[in-house]
Design a protein around this motif. Structure first.
Motif, PDB file in Angstrom:
ATOM      1  N   GLN A 116       1.227  -1.798  -0.351  1.00 23.46           N
ATOM      2  CA  GLN A 116      -0.033   0.246  -0.508  1.00 23.46           C
ATOM      3  C   GLN A 116       0.571   1.819  -0.044  1.00 23.46           C
ATOM      4  OE1 GLN A 116      -3.887   0.578   2.732  1.00 23.46           O
ATOM      5  NE2 GLN A 116      -3.833  -1.705   2.830  1.00 23.46           N
ATOM      6  N   ALA A 117       1.659   1.077   1.203  1.00 21.14           N
ATOM      7  CA  ALA A 117       2.841   2.447   0.910  1.00 21.14           C
ATOM      8  C   ALA A 117       3.085   2.700  -0.297  1.00 21.14           C
ATOM      9  CB  ALA A 117       3.836   2.183   1.724  1.00 21.14           C
ATOM     10  N   ALA A 118       3.872   1.364  -1.383  1.00 21.75           N
ATOM     11  CA  ALA A 118       5.047   1.793  -2.270  1.00 21.75           C
ATOM     12  C   ALA A 118       3.845   2.441  -3.402  1.00 21.75           C
ATOM     13  CB  ALA A 118       4.971   0.700  -2.486  1.00 21.75           C
ATOM     14  N   ALA A 119       2.144   1.642  -3.187  1.00 20.57           N
ATOM     15  CA  ALA A 119       1.585   1.549  -4.542  1.00 20.57           C
ATOM     16  C   ALA A 119       1.597   3.791  -4.049  1.00 20.57           C
ATOM     17  CB  ALA A 119      -0.137   1.233  -4.412  1.00 20.57           C
ATOM     18  N   ILE A 120       0.979   4.490  -3.247  1.00 18.20           N
ATOM     19  CA  ILE A 120       0.535   5.860  -2.431  1.00 18.20           C
ATOM     20  C   ILE A 120       1.583   6.637  -3.164  1.00 18.20           C
ATOM     21  CG2 ILE A 120      -0.131   7.061  -1.280  1.00 18.20           C
ATOM     22  CD1 ILE A 120      -1.372   5.240   0.643  1.00 18.20           C
ATOM     23  N   ARG A 121       2.524   5.884  -2.744  1.00 18.78           N
ATOM     24  CA  ARG A 121       4.108   6.081  -3.189  1.00 18.78           C
ATOM     25  C   ARG A 121       4.562   6.740  -5.063  1.00 18.78           C
ATOM     26  NH1 ARG A 121       6.838  10.836  -2.223  1.00 18.78           N
ATOM     27  NH2 ARG A 121       8.577  11.702  -2.185  1.00 18.78           N
ATOM     28  N   ALA A 122       4.210   5.909  -5.429  1.00 19.38           N
ATOM     29  CA  ALA A 122       4.389   5.211  -6.983  1.00 19.38           C
ATOM     30  C   ALA A 122       3.627   6.068  -7.819  1.00 19.38           C
ATOM     31  CB  ALA A 122       4.426   4.193  -7.503  1.00 19.38           C
ATOM     32  N   LEU A 160       6.083  -5.353  -4.633  1.00 23.73           N
ATOM     33  CA  LEU A 160       6.547  -4.666  -6.070  1.00 23.73           C
ATOM     34  C   LEU A 160       4.874  -4.420  -6.679  1.00 23.73           C
ATOM     35  CD1 LEU A 160       9.520  -6.429  -7.446  1.00 23.73           C
ATOM     36  CD2 LEU A 160       9.495  -4.307  -6.576  1.00 23.73           C
ATOM     37  N   GLY A 161       4.011  -5.401  -6.340  1.00 20.94           N
ATOM     38  CA  GLY A 161       2.696  -5.661  -7.097  1.00 20.94           C
ATOM     39  C   GLY A 161       2.059  -3.927  -6.938  1.00 20.94           C
ATOM     40  N   GLY A 162       2.353  -3.197  -5.175  1.00 15.46           N
ATOM     41  CA  GLY A 162       2.224  -1.847  -5.181  1.00 15.46           C
ATOM     42  C   GLY A 162       2.688  -1.054  -6.655  1.00 15.46           C
ATOM     43  N   VAL A 163       3.419  -0.581  -6.710  1.00 10.42           N
ATOM     44  CA  VAL A 163       4.685   0.047  -7.373  1.00 10.42           C
ATOM     45  C   VAL A 163       3.911  -0.103  -8.718  1.00 10.42           C
ATOM     46  CG1 VAL A 163       6.576   0.714  -8.618  1.00 10.42           C
ATOM     47  CG2 VAL A 163       6.826  -0.148  -6.368  1.00 10.42           C
ATOM     48  N   HIS A 164       3.948  -1.101  -9.304  1.00 13.18           N
ATOM     49  CA  HIS A 164       3.588  -1.740 -10.781  1.00 13.18           C
ATOM     50  C   HIS A 164       2.062  -0.871 -10.929  1.00 13.18           C
ATOM     51  CE1 HIS A 164       6.921  -3.392 -12.250  1.00 13.18           C
ATOM     52  NE2 HIS A 164       7.504  -4.160 -11.297  1.00 13.18           N
ATOM     53  N   GLN A 165       1.295  -1.921 -10.126  1.00 15.97           N
ATOM     54  CA  GLN A 165      -0.094  -1.293 -10.003  1.00 15.97           C
ATOM     55  C   GLN A 165      -0.082   0.234  -9.778  1.00 15.97           C
ATOM     56  OE1 GLN A 165      -2.096  -2.287  -6.620  1.00 15.97           O
ATOM     57  NE2 GLN A 165      -4.054  -1.257  -7.290  1.00 15.97           N
ATOM     58  N   ALA A 166       0.384   1.584  -9.638  1.00 14.79           N
ATOM     59  CA  ALA A 166       0.547   2.964  -9.235  1.00 14.79           C
ATOM     60  C   ALA A 166       1.317   3.415 -10.507  1.00 14.79           C
ATOM     61  CB  ALA A 166       1.868   2.999  -8.299  1.00 14.79           C
ATOM     62  N   MET A 167       1.721   2.031 -11.326  1.00 15.88           N
ATOM     63  CA  MET A 167       2.642   2.909 -12.244  1.00 15.88           C
ATOM     64  C   MET A 167       1.770   2.458 -13.724  1.00 15.88           C
ATOM     65  SD  MET A 167       6.659   2.293 -11.318  1.00 15.88           S
ATOM     66  CE  MET A 167       7.069   2.365 -13.815  1.00 15.88           C
ATOM     67  N   GLY A 168       0.467   1.583 -13.341  1.00 19.66           N
ATOM     68  CA  GLY A 168       0.028   0.905 -14.680  1.00 19.66           C
ATOM     69  C   GLY A 168      -0.317   0.090 -15.493  1.00 19.66           C
ATOM     70  N   ALA A 169       1.180  -0.740 -14.625  1.00 17.26           N
ATOM     71  CA  ALA A 169       1.443  -2.155 -15.464  1.00 17.26           C
ATOM     72  C   ALA A 169       0.790  -3.227 -14.430  1.00 17.26           C
ATOM     73  CB  ALA A 169       2.909  -1.910 -15.298  1.00 17.26           C
ATOM     74  N   GLY A 170      -0.700  -3.283 -15.008  1.00 14.31           N
ATOM     75  CA  GLY A 170      -1.429  -3.610 -14.518  1.00 14.31           C
ATOM     76  C   GLY A 170      -1.594  -5.054 -14.754  1.00 14.31           C
ATOM     77  N   VAL A 195       9.273   4.184 -19.855  1.00 15.25           N
ATOM     78  CA  VAL A 195       8.170   5.127 -18.500  1.00 15.25           C
ATOM     79  C   VAL A 195       7.201   5.238 -18.567  1.00 15.25           C
ATOM     80  CG1 VAL A 195       8.684   7.232 -17.989  1.00 15.25           C
ATOM     81  CG2 VAL A 195      10.410   6.177 -18.879  1.00 15.25           C
ATOM     82  N   PRO A 196       6.195   5.322 -17.731  1.00 19.04           N
ATOM     83  CA  PRO A 196       4.798   5.907 -18.046  1.00 19.04           C
ATOM     84  C   PRO A 196       4.472   6.501 -18.685  1.00 19.04           C
ATOM     85  CG  PRO A 196       4.791   4.701 -16.041  1.00 19.04           C
ATOM     86  CD  PRO A 196       5.977   5.048 -16.724  1.00 19.04           C
ATOM     87  N   ALA A 197       3.029   6.631 -19.538  1.00 21.68           N
ATOM     88  CA  ALA A 197       2.905   8.080 -20.778  1.00 21.68           C
ATOM     89  C   ALA A 197       3.190   9.204 -19.897  1.00 21.68           C
ATOM     90  CB  ALA A 197       1.862   7.253 -21.079  1.00 21.68           C
ATOM     91  N   THR A 198       2.159   8.489 -18.949  1.00 23.54           N
ATOM     92  CA  THR A 198       1.788   9.590 -18.057  1.00 23.54           C
ATOM     93  C   THR A 198       2.475  10.681 -16.782  1.00 23.54           C
ATOM     94  OG1 THR A 198       1.665   8.479 -15.651  1.00 23.54           O
ATOM     95  CG2 THR A 198      -0.724   9.542 -17.477  1.00 23.54           C
ATOM     96  N   VAL A 199       4.009   9.649 -17.144  1.00 25.37           N
ATOM     97  CA  VAL A 199       5.044  10.351 -16.207  1.00 25.37           C
ATOM     98  C   VAL A 199       5.544  11.264 -17.738  1.00 25.37           C
ATOM     99  CG1 VAL A 199       7.538   9.685 -15.573  1.00 25.37           C
ATOM    100  CG2 VAL A 199       5.503   8.386 -14.783  1.00 25.37           C
ATOM    101  N   ARG A 200       5.531  10.390 -18.669  1.00 27.10           N
ATOM    102  CA  ARG A 200       6.086  11.884 -20.220  1.00 27.10           C
ATOM    103  C   ARG A 200       5.644  12.749 -19.886  1.00 27.10           C
ATOM    104  NH1 ARG A 200       6.223   5.994 -22.254  1.00 27.10           N
ATOM    105  NH2 ARG A 200       4.674   6.820 -23.626  1.00 27.10           N
ATOM    106  N   ARG A 201       4.743  12.855 -20.000  1.00 29.16           N
ATOM    107  CA  ARG A 201       3.101  14.649 -19.951  1.00 29.16           C
ATOM    108  C   ARG A 201       3.639  15.021 -18.887  1.00 29.16           C
ATOM    109  NH1 ARG A 201      -0.979  10.181 -21.789  1.00 29.16           N
ATOM    110  NH2 ARG A 201      -1.612  10.038 -19.651  1.00 29.16           N
TER     111      ARG A 201
END
Length: 443
Positions: A284-290, A365-375, A429-435
């Motif tokens: 949860q912490a990693a997802a929020i931060r990511a 790691l699931g939290g990081v990838h979930q937040a980055m859109g790698a669902g 890199v996620p598209a949201t990050v690039r934008r």
């Protein structure tokens, strides 16, 4: 880089206390119900299982809410944050009605489908209260995630401690009815849970009304915001539901080795909850931060967050494995003096040492990838890995006995981790990050 582990720990610590307090309160509540006999325990167990099944759907909305809110606040889009908040409450209302109303109407059939006689009647009594009160549970999860989306994990922790403390008081009063109070039995257990949640939710909403981290009057686009919440939360909801299903199938395999194996597994599983809750707190912490970093366009910091998540999860997983192997016997002795049950619990805990490390890494790691859109790769790795786990458990149970079932868990966890690393290894890199990076400088 030095600050990432500290930030993760600061976010994850309160979440762990929140999760663990719920486990402890559940165990103590079961002890009160146990005094009513086996039929009451069976009824409450069924009701808890039903709630866990519904939790998978709740997690889609709740986890999606914190991820999306953190993302929009990271991007500095207060209008979208306002839309996300409104959408979360709309989804809560619709989801509560969609789950609670059919459940209430079908409560007798649901109880009779799993239990017989008095146990089924007691379960129906519990569900008569539990299904209407399910809206309290759903609303509390959404309110908690709105706080977490702003980086505040302490308020949900305090509300969980309040709710569970009230439950510990209400349970004996409503279940046993000391003095002039009526003994309501199983119905009292359901009322105690509903009352504790109602008080905690009222306090949470009162605090929520005093905290307005953004202002936004945007009312259009709430439907689209709701869809974004569902997409963001779907990986965790599917993950949880799949694990529940495989856990049920695994319990069926264990039952084939007798009641001692089932009882030993039950003891060992509850002991492991103390450490595995830490894995989910890190997630949860990693997802929020990511999500916040993704919204802010800080892709370099995202990479450092991923490394910090791996390090923290590896530390927790290795520590949990060592404790499971070394303290299996003394911990089991606290719960049973039956030598057959104790042997099964110790065997399970010692075999668990082989899968706790990869399990911790997959969950965190699931939290990081979930937040980055790698669902998609996340869900795919979990589903395939759990499939391998079931096949390995069933195939190994013949020659190795119940230890083959535990070996299957290790094989499944390693498979999930390997697939997750492979499927996300070269993810761009996620598209949201690039934008976002083109709109604002990286801090």
């Amino acid at each position: 880089m030095r600050g990432q582990p500290a930030r993760l720990a600061a976010l994850a610590g309160p979440v762990y206390v929140e999760l663990l307090s719920g486990v402890i309160a559940s165990v103590i509540g079961t002890l009160w119900v146990a005094g009513l006999g086996g039929t009451a325990v069976a009824a409450v167990t069924l009701a808890g299982t039903v709630e866990n099944l519904l939790l998978g759907l709740v997690l889609v909305v709740s986890s999606g809410t914190s991820v999306r809110l953190s993302h929009t606040l990271g991007a500095g889009d207060h209008d979208e944050a306002a839309r996300t908040t409104r959408a979360a409450w709309h989804l809560c209302l619709v989801g509560s009605l969609a789950l609670a109303v059919p459940g209430f109407l079908l409560r007798d059939r649901l109880a009779a489908a799993f239990l017989d006689g008095e146990a089924a009647a007691r379960a129906a009594e519990y569900l008569t209260v539990a299904f209407p009160a399910f809206a309290l549970f759903f609303a509390q999860r959404v309110a908690d995630e709105l706080f977490k989306g702003t980086g505040d994990t302490r308020t949900p922790m305090r509300m969980a401690l309040l709710s569970n403390a009230l439950l510990l008081v209400f349970d004996p009063l409503l279940i046993l009815g000391p003095g002039p109070l009526p003994a309501l039995g199983v119905t009292g257990a359901a009322l105690a849970l509903a009352a504790s949640r109602a008080v905690a939710l009222a306090v949470t909403l009162r605090r929520r009304s005093r905290v307005r981290p953004w202002t936004g009057g945007a009312v259009r686009g709430v439907g689209a915001a709701a869809l974004r919440i569902v997409r963001a939360g779907a990986p965790l909801g599917l993950d949880f539901t799949a694990r529940m299903a495989v856990g049920t199938a695994q319990l069926g395999l264990v039952a084939g080795f007798g009641m001692a194996a089932v009882a030993g597994y039950g003891i060992g599983y509850r002991l492991l909850l103390v450490v595995t809750m830490a894995f989910y707190a890190v997630r949860q912490a990693a997802a929020i931060r990511a999500a916040h970093l993704t919204g802010a366009g800080r892709d370099e910091t995202l990479h450092s967050l991923r490394r910090a998540t791996v390090r923290l999860a590896a530390l927790l997983g290795a520590g949990a494995a060592a404790l499971s192997a070394l303290l299996a016997a003394p911990l089991t002795s606290l719960f049973t003096d039956d030598p057959e049950v104790a042997a099964q619990s110790v065997g399970f805990l010692r075999m668990a040492a082989f899968y706790l490390l990869p399990y911790a890494l997959v969950v965190a790691l699931g939290g990081v990838h979930q937040a980055m859109g790698a669902g998609r790769p996340l869900v795919l790795s979990v589903l395939l890995g759990l499939g391998v786990q079931l096949a390995a458990s069933a195939g190994s149970a013949g020659p190795l006995g119940v230890n083959g079932v535990w070996l299957g868990q290790a094989v499944g966890a390693v498979t999930q981790l390997a697939l997750l690393l492979v499927l996300t290894r070269r993810r761009p890199v996620p598209a949201t990050v690039r934008r976002a990076r083109t709109l604002r400088p990286v801090e």
